[in-house]
Write a protein that holds these residues in place. Structure first.
Motif, PDB file in Angstrom:
ATOM      1  N   ALA A   1      11.832  18.795 -28.936  1.00 12.23           N
ATOM      2  CA  ALA A   1      12.985  19.349 -29.659  1.00 12.23           C
ATOM      3  C   ALA A   1      14.257  19.226 -28.823  1.00 12.23           C
ATOM      4  CB  ALA A   1      12.728  20.810 -30.030  1.00 12.23           C
ATOM      5  N   PHE A   2      14.145  19.476 -27.525  1.00  7.19           N
ATOM      6  CA  PHE A   2      15.330  19.368 -26.660  1.00  7.19           C
ATOM      7  C   PHE A   2      15.799  17.922 -26.596  1.00  7.19           C
ATOM      8  CE2 PHE A   2      17.621  18.893 -22.676  1.00  7.19           C
ATOM      9  CZ  PHE A   2      18.541  19.920 -22.790  1.00  7.19           C
ATOM     10  N   TRP A   3      14.865  16.999 -26.523  1.00  9.81           N
ATOM     11  CA  TRP A   3      15.221  15.579 -26.494  1.00  9.81           C
ATOM     12  C   TRP A   3      15.958  15.191 -27.775  1.00  9.81           C
ATOM     13  CZ3 TRP A   3      12.648  11.285 -29.116  1.00  9.81           C
ATOM     14  CH2 TRP A   3      13.084  10.033 -28.677  1.00  9.81           C
ATOM     15  N   LYS A   4      15.534  15.768 -28.885  1.00 13.87           N
ATOM     16  CA  LYS A   4      16.155  15.430 -30.163  1.00 13.87           C
ATOM     17  C   LYS A   4      17.485  16.150 -30.395  1.00 13.87           C
ATOM     18  CE  LYS A   4      13.502  12.678 -32.566  1.00 13.87           C
ATOM     19  NZ  LYS A   4      14.024  11.386 -32.979  1.00 13.87           N
ATOM     20  N   THR A   5      17.614  17.384 -29.910  1.00 15.42           N
ATOM     21  CA  THR A   5      18.808  18.177 -30.225  1.00 15.42           C
ATOM     22  C   THR A   5      19.791  18.285 -29.070  1.00 15.42           C
ATOM     23  OG1 THR A   5      17.827  20.274 -29.530  1.00 15.42           O
ATOM     24  CG2 THR A   5      17.488  19.603 -31.838  1.00 15.42           C
ATOM     25  N   GLY A   6      19.290  18.234 -27.834  1.00 13.64           N
ATOM     26  CA  GLY A   6      20.164  18.377 -26.677  1.00 13.64           C
ATOM     27  C   GLY A   6      20.615  19.805 -26.437  1.00 13.64           C
ATOM     28  N   SER A   7      20.035  20.757 -27.117  1.00 13.53           N
ATOM     29  CA  SER A   7      20.437  22.151 -26.999  1.00 13.53           C
ATOM     30  C   SER A   7      19.224  23.030 -26.715  1.00 13.53           C
ATOM     31  CB  SER A   7      21.107  22.610 -28.292  1.00 13.53           C
ATOM     32  OG  SER A   7      21.226  24.011 -28.315  1.00 13.53           O
ATOM     33  N   LYS A   8      19.330  23.829 -25.655  1.00 15.67           N
ATOM     34  CA  LYS A   8      18.247  24.742 -25.285  1.00 15.67           C
ATOM     35  C   LYS A   8      17.985  25.752 -26.404  1.00 15.67           C
ATOM     36  CE  LYS A   8      16.963  28.193 -21.910  1.00 15.67           C
ATOM     37  NZ  LYS A   8      17.438  29.319 -21.207  1.00 15.67           N
ATOM     38  N   GLU A   9      19.059  26.373 -26.878  1.00 12.60           N
ATOM     39  CA  GLU A   9      18.923  27.406 -27.895  1.00 12.60           C
ATOM     40  C   GLU A   9      18.351  26.860 -29.200  1.00 12.60           C
ATOM     41  OE1 GLU A   9      21.823  26.826 -26.207  1.00 12.60           O
ATOM     42  OE2 GLU A   9      21.673  28.509 -24.812  1.00 12.60           O
ATOM     43  N   VAL A  10      18.876  25.729 -29.639  1.00  9.86           N
ATOM     44  CA  VAL A  10      18.400  25.124 -30.887  1.00  9.86           C
ATOM     45  C   VAL A  10      16.940  24.715 -30.737  1.00  9.86           C
ATOM     46  CG1 VAL A  10      18.681  23.160 -32.449  1.00  9.86           C
ATOM     47  CG2 VAL A  10      20.690  24.394 -31.637  1.00  9.86           C
ATOM     48  N   SER A  11      16.589  24.164 -29.584  1.00 14.56           N
ATOM     49  CA  SER A  11      15.212  23.741 -29.341  1.00 14.56           C
ATOM     50  C   SER A  11      14.260  24.922 -29.402  1.00 14.56           C
ATOM     51  CB  SER A  11      15.096  23.061 -27.981  1.00 14.56           C
ATOM     52  OG  SER A  11      15.915  21.931 -27.936  1.00 14.56           O
ATOM     53  N   GLU A  12      14.642  26.020 -28.771  1.00 13.91           N
ATOM     54  CA  GLU A  12      13.793  27.215 -28.804  1.00 13.91           C
ATOM     55  C   GLU A  12      13.615  27.706 -30.238  1.00 13.91           C
ATOM     56  OE1 GLU A  12      15.871  29.807 -26.130  1.00 13.91           O
ATOM     57  OE2 GLU A  12      14.948  28.897 -24.348  1.00 13.91           O
ATOM     58  N   GLU A  13      14.687  27.681 -30.998  1.00 13.80           N
ATOM     59  CA  GLU A  13      14.627  28.126 -32.393  1.00 13.80           C
ATOM     60  C   GLU A  13      13.732  27.209 -33.224  1.00 13.80           C
ATOM     61  OE1 GLU A  13      17.767  28.457 -36.013  1.00 13.80           O
ATOM     62  OE2 GLU A  13      18.426  29.262 -34.092  1.00 13.80           O
ATOM     63  N   ILE A  14      13.849  25.918 -33.002  1.00 12.65           N
ATOM     64  CA  ILE A  14      13.035  24.956 -33.753  1.00 12.65           C
ATOM     65  C   ILE A  14      11.555  25.111 -33.396  1.00 12.65           C
ATOM     66  CG2 ILE A  14      12.524  22.484 -33.999  1.00 12.65           C
ATOM     67  CD1 ILE A  14      15.543  21.991 -34.000  1.00 12.65           C
ATOM     68  N   VAL A  15      11.262  25.341 -32.120  1.00 17.58           N
ATOM     69  CA  VAL A  15       9.869  25.561 -31.716  1.00 17.58           C
ATOM     70  C   VAL A  15       9.330  26.828 -32.386  1.00 17.58           C
ATOM     71  CG1 VAL A  15       8.341  26.100 -29.772  1.00 17.58           C
ATOM     72  CG2 VAL A  15      10.010  24.266 -29.557  1.00 17.58           C
TER      73      VAL A  15
ATOM     74  N   LYS B   1       4.573  16.689 -36.419  1.00 20.78           N
ATOM     75  CA  LYS B   1       5.184  16.301 -37.691  1.00 20.78           C
ATOM     76  C   LYS B   1       6.148  17.388 -38.166  1.00 20.78           C
ATOM     77  CE  LYS B   1       2.586  13.871 -40.324  1.00 20.78           C
ATOM     78  NZ  LYS B   1       1.543  13.386 -41.229  1.00 20.78           N
ATOM     79  N   ILE B   2       5.730  18.639 -38.031  1.00 21.93           N
ATOM     80  CA  ILE B   2       6.587  19.764 -38.430  1.00 21.93           C
ATOM     81  C   ILE B   2       7.858  19.779 -37.588  1.00 21.93           C
ATOM     82  CG2 ILE B   2       6.817  22.285 -38.419  1.00 21.93           C
ATOM     83  CD1 ILE B   2       3.820  22.425 -39.117  1.00 21.93           C
ATOM     84  N   ILE B   3       7.705  19.682 -36.269  1.00 19.78           N
ATOM     85  CA  ILE B   3       8.888  19.786 -35.406  1.00 19.78           C
ATOM     86  C   ILE B   3       9.815  18.598 -35.608  1.00 19.78           C
ATOM     87  CG2 ILE B   3       8.053  18.716 -33.259  1.00 19.78           C
ATOM     88  CD1 ILE B   3       9.366  21.320 -31.931  1.00 19.78           C
ATOM     89  N   ARG B   4       9.251  17.427 -35.838  1.00 19.99           N
ATOM     90  CA  ARG B   4      10.087  16.256 -36.114  1.00 19.99           C
ATOM     91  C   ARG B   4      10.926  16.494 -37.369  1.00 19.99           C
ATOM     92  NH1 ARG B   4       7.278  11.943 -38.842  1.00 19.99           N
ATOM     93  NH2 ARG B   4       8.612  12.519 -40.532  1.00 19.99           N
ATOM     94  N   ASN B   5      10.293  17.021 -38.412  1.00 20.94           N
ATOM     95  CA  ASN B   5      11.015  17.293 -39.654  1.00 20.94           C
ATOM     96  C   ASN B   5      12.076  18.375 -39.473  1.00 20.94           C
ATOM     97  OD1 ASN B   5       9.571  15.336 -41.025  1.00 20.94           O
ATOM     98  ND2 ASN B   5       8.048  16.776 -41.784  1.00 20.94           N
ATOM     99  N   LEU B   6      11.762  19.400 -38.676  1.00 21.84           N
ATOM    100  CA  LEU B   6      12.752  20.448 -38.418  1.00 21.84           C
ATOM    101  C   LEU B   6      13.943  19.898 -37.628  1.00 21.84           C
ATOM    102  CD1 LEU B   6      10.414  23.474 -37.633  1.00 21.84           C
ATOM    103  CD2 LEU B   6      11.869  23.171 -39.650  1.00 21.84           C
ATOM    104  N   CYS B   7      13.681  18.990 -36.699  1.00 19.90           N
ATOM    105  CA  CYS B   7      14.786  18.366 -35.952  1.00 19.90           C
ATOM    106  C   CYS B   7      15.656  17.514 -36.876  1.00 19.90           C
ATOM    107  CB  CYS B   7      14.233  17.511 -34.805  1.00 19.90           C
ATOM    108  SG  CYS B   7      13.574  18.461 -33.424  1.00 19.90           S
TER     109      CYS B   7
END
Length: 170
Positions: A24-38, A64-70
């Motif tokens: 998620a971090f690789w896809k978004t570049g944001s710690k907060e967004v990545s934590e939320e997506i996880v 698959k879920i996390i990819r779609n959320l990203c």
């Protein structure tokens, strides 16, 4: 001893948290967004209840879920960047201003090139080159045959070379 759904879920959360976060971090570049997506990923898994045990490859389903959320996040904010510069900061600090600028440009070109790959190639490339997963591990995580993983990885590398060559010609 019978494993409860809670025990099974907790074991999977412990196993998947770090790989999902890094993705998620690789896809978004944001710690907060990545934590939320996880968290959203685990919520979706939790909502499956007892059915969660029935999934043949829960890792592949979680990815698959996390990819779609990203992707959903990208669509919402029109932002899909990665801060690769932070990963190579130590290398940059030892360079002259000219080589630092050159290195940043190369990193940006590679980052943009990766994001131009088809989604399945991005996932395989990420797991192999950033997560350092073996072909077998990628095969299990993405529920793909090992041969398919190798072909996808080969195509990703070929496409990256082609895209990066285009950047050099500019």
């Amino acid at each position: 001893m019978k494993v409860t759904t809670n025990q099974f879920f907790n074991a999977k959360v412990a196993e998947l948290t770090n790989p999902l976060y890094r993705f998620a971090f690789w896809k978004t570049g944001s710690k907060e967004v990545s934590e939320e997506i996880v968290q959203d990923t685990f919520l979706k898994l939790w909502e499956k209840g007892n059915d969660i045990k029935a999934y043949k490859n829960l890792n592949a389903f979680a990815f698959k879920i996390i990819r779609n959320l990203c992707i959903d996040h990208h669509r919402k904010v029109k932002l899909f960047t990665t801060d690769i510069e932070g990963k190579v900061q130590n290398q940059i600090n030892s360079n002259t201003p000219e080589t630092e600028l050159e290195l940043k440009e190369k990193i940006n070109n590679v980052d943009r090139a990766i994001k131009q790959l088809p989604e399945n190639q991005q996932m395989v490339f990420f797991l192999r080159n950033i997560e350092a997963c073996s072909i077998r591990e990628i095969s299990e995580k993405l529920d793909m045959k090992p041969n398919t993983v190798e072909v996808t990885l080969s195509r990703a590398r070929k496409n990256l070379r082609r895209i990066l060559n285009q950047y050099e010609l500019r």
